[in-house]
Design a protein around this motif. Sequence first.
Motif, short mmCIF file in Angstrom:
data_model
loop_
_atom_site.label_atom_id
_atom_site.label_comp_id
_atom_site.label_asym_id
_atom_site.label_seq_id
_atom_site.Cartn_x
_atom_site.Cartn_y
_atom_site.Cartn_z
N VAL A 64 4.80 16.94 -50.97
CA VAL A 64 5.90 15.99 -51.08
C VAL A 64 5.35 14.58 -50.79
N THR A 65 5.68 13.62 -51.67
CA THR A 65 5.22 12.25 -51.45
C THR A 65 6.10 11.58 -50.39
N ALA A 66 5.63 10.41 -49.94
CA ALA A 66 6.39 9.68 -48.92
C ALA A 66 7.79 9.33 -49.43
N ASP A 67 7.88 8.90 -50.68
CA ASP A 67 9.18 8.54 -51.26
C ASP A 67 10.09 9.76 -51.37
N GLU A 68 9.48 10.88 -51.78
CA GLU A 68 10.28 12.10 -51.90
C GLU A 68 10.77 12.57 -50.53
N ALA A 69 9.89 12.43 -49.54
CA ALA A 69 10.28 12.83 -48.18
C ALA A 69 11.45 11.99 -47.69
N LYS A 70 11.43 10.71 -48.07
CA LYS A 70 12.51 9.81 -47.66
C LYS A 70 13.84 10.26 -48.28
N ALA A 104 12.59 24.01 -34.50
CA ALA A 104 12.87 24.90 -33.37
C ALA A 104 12.52 24.26 -32.03
N GLY A 105 13.12 23.11 -31.78
CA GLY A 105 12.99 22.49 -30.46
C GLY A 105 11.69 21.74 -30.27
N TRP A 106 10.90 21.66 -31.34
CA TRP A 106 9.56 21.10 -31.16
C TRP A 106 9.55 19.58 -31.38
N LEU A 107 10.41 19.07 -32.28
CA LEU A 107 10.41 17.63 -32.58
C LEU A 107 11.81 17.07 -32.44
N LYS A 108 11.92 15.86 -31.86
CA LYS A 108 13.20 15.16 -31.84
C LYS A 108 13.63 14.89 -33.28
N ASN A 109 14.90 15.00 -33.53
CA ASN A 109 15.40 14.86 -34.90
C ASN A 109 15.55 13.39 -35.29
N THR A 110 14.42 12.67 -35.34
CA THR A 110 14.44 11.29 -35.81
C THR A 110 14.12 11.27 -37.30
N ASP A 111 14.45 10.16 -37.96
CA ASP A 111 14.15 10.06 -39.39
C ASP A 111 12.64 10.21 -39.62
N GLU A 152 10.92 13.22 -41.81
CA GLU A 152 10.10 12.97 -43.01
C GLU A 152 8.69 13.55 -42.84
N HIS A 153 8.13 13.36 -41.64
CA HIS A 153 6.80 13.91 -41.36
C HIS A 153 6.81 15.43 -41.51
N TRP A 154 7.85 16.04 -40.99
CA TRP A 154 7.97 17.50 -41.06
C TRP A 154 8.07 17.97 -42.50
N ILE A 155 8.87 17.27 -43.30
CA ILE A 155 9.05 17.65 -44.70
C ILE A 155 7.71 17.56 -45.45
N ARG A 156 6.91 16.54 -45.09
CA ARG A 156 5.62 16.37 -45.78
C ARG A 156 4.56 17.33 -45.29
N GLU A 157 4.46 17.50 -43.96
CA GLU A 157 3.31 18.23 -43.42
C GLU A 157 3.70 19.23 -42.33
N PRO A 158 4.51 20.21 -42.64
CA PRO A 158 4.88 21.18 -41.59
C PRO A 158 3.65 21.89 -41.03
N GLN A 159 2.63 22.08 -41.88
CA GLN A 159 1.46 22.83 -41.42
C GLN A 159 0.60 22.06 -40.42
N SER A 160 0.68 20.71 -40.47
CA SER A 160 -0.11 19.98 -39.48
C SER A 160 0.69 19.83 -38.19
N LEU A 161 2.02 19.93 -38.27
CA LEU A 161 2.84 19.82 -37.06
C LEU A 161 3.02 21.15 -36.36
N LYS A 162 3.06 22.23 -37.14
CA LYS A 162 3.31 23.56 -36.56
C LYS A 162 2.53 24.56 -37.40
N LYS A 163 1.26 24.59 -37.14
CA LYS A 163 0.34 25.38 -37.96
C LYS A 163 0.77 26.85 -38.00
#
Length: 376
Positions: free
Chosen positions: A360-366, A329-336, A340-351
Amino acid sequence: MHHRPAAARRPTGPVPLLLLLALALTGCGQDRYPQTALQPLSDFARIGDHIQDQTFYWALGVFILVEGALLYAIFRFRGRPDDPEPAQIHGNTTIEIIWTLIPALILAAIAVPTVKGIFETGMTPSGQLLKIEVIGHQWWWEFRYPEYNLTTANELHIPTGRTVELLQHSNDVVHSFWPPRIAGKRDVFPGRQTRLWFKADSAGLFPGQCAEFCGIQHARMAFQVRASSPEEFDAWVAHMRTLGPRPAAGAQAGDSLKTASAGGTVQGPQAPAQADTARPAADPEYAKGEQLFRAKGCIGCHSLQAVDAPHGLIGPNLANVGAREYIAAGWLKNTDENLEHWIREPQSLKKGVLMPNLGVTADEAKALRAYLRAHK
Ligand code: CUA
């Protein structure tokens, strides 16, 4: 607890005032501060800007007159050591009446354009309206286009030169939809519909923001308005109509849809030949991501179909997420990397966001990123 008196913290003198003024003026630059209401790009936004301009010039006139009179009085009637006691007066009825009447007249003069603006912005616009349903969620925006049976999230696509009517409600608490360069704020309530209309005159990507406190991530409930020419908008609609796991009813090959530019018709999209139009030829990451999207439960909250999308899902529609400018929702630029960071840790990016950390592991996020990226 130690409390300092409020007066001790209040800034005094010209320096804080000048700082405040400088801060306020930096808000005028549209490049660094794209959420400015002072450079309107639609008929609706111009109504508000016009009222603001008029009020500002009245206030400026009052400021110059009052401060001028004050400075004049300070210097002209300054007390000197040998001055006799000045004449003691009780008051002056004529002056009291005059300085009561003048502000009343000024307020009346400001009320005329203000009330006119309230009626203008509250009216039902006429013509070929593009109706879009806006649904506020903690903390993202859902946009549904009943005319085209399309749904998207957080990036509102509109054509220039055609009046758009937003029909708004909330799925949970009160929000407020505010794209400053395009229109004023309009509160979004649960169980009640509010309306907002505008006709954008410039193409571009314009940021907007939820403007009513709605929980801890209120500040990260932003959105983008992507205004494009009627032709580009038609092309976007035609493209979006291909984004579904199955052809939607009424979207058969050869169907035509109304154009954004009012009344005409364009050729409808061909019905997708295969079920999954996002699938790139034999990409193992994509296939793995597709499988994880189901296995990790993503599919329980997110739809990947723009056409005929289900109502009432908890998470944003992701049918064209790969093409969006921002995620979260406008909070992060849609970069790869961010995706991936969002998929792994949404709670640390947007508590507090409803999407949990899913382990989700790093490979799974990829793989999930590759899968989602292909959904454009
Ligand atoms: Cu939604 Cu603040």
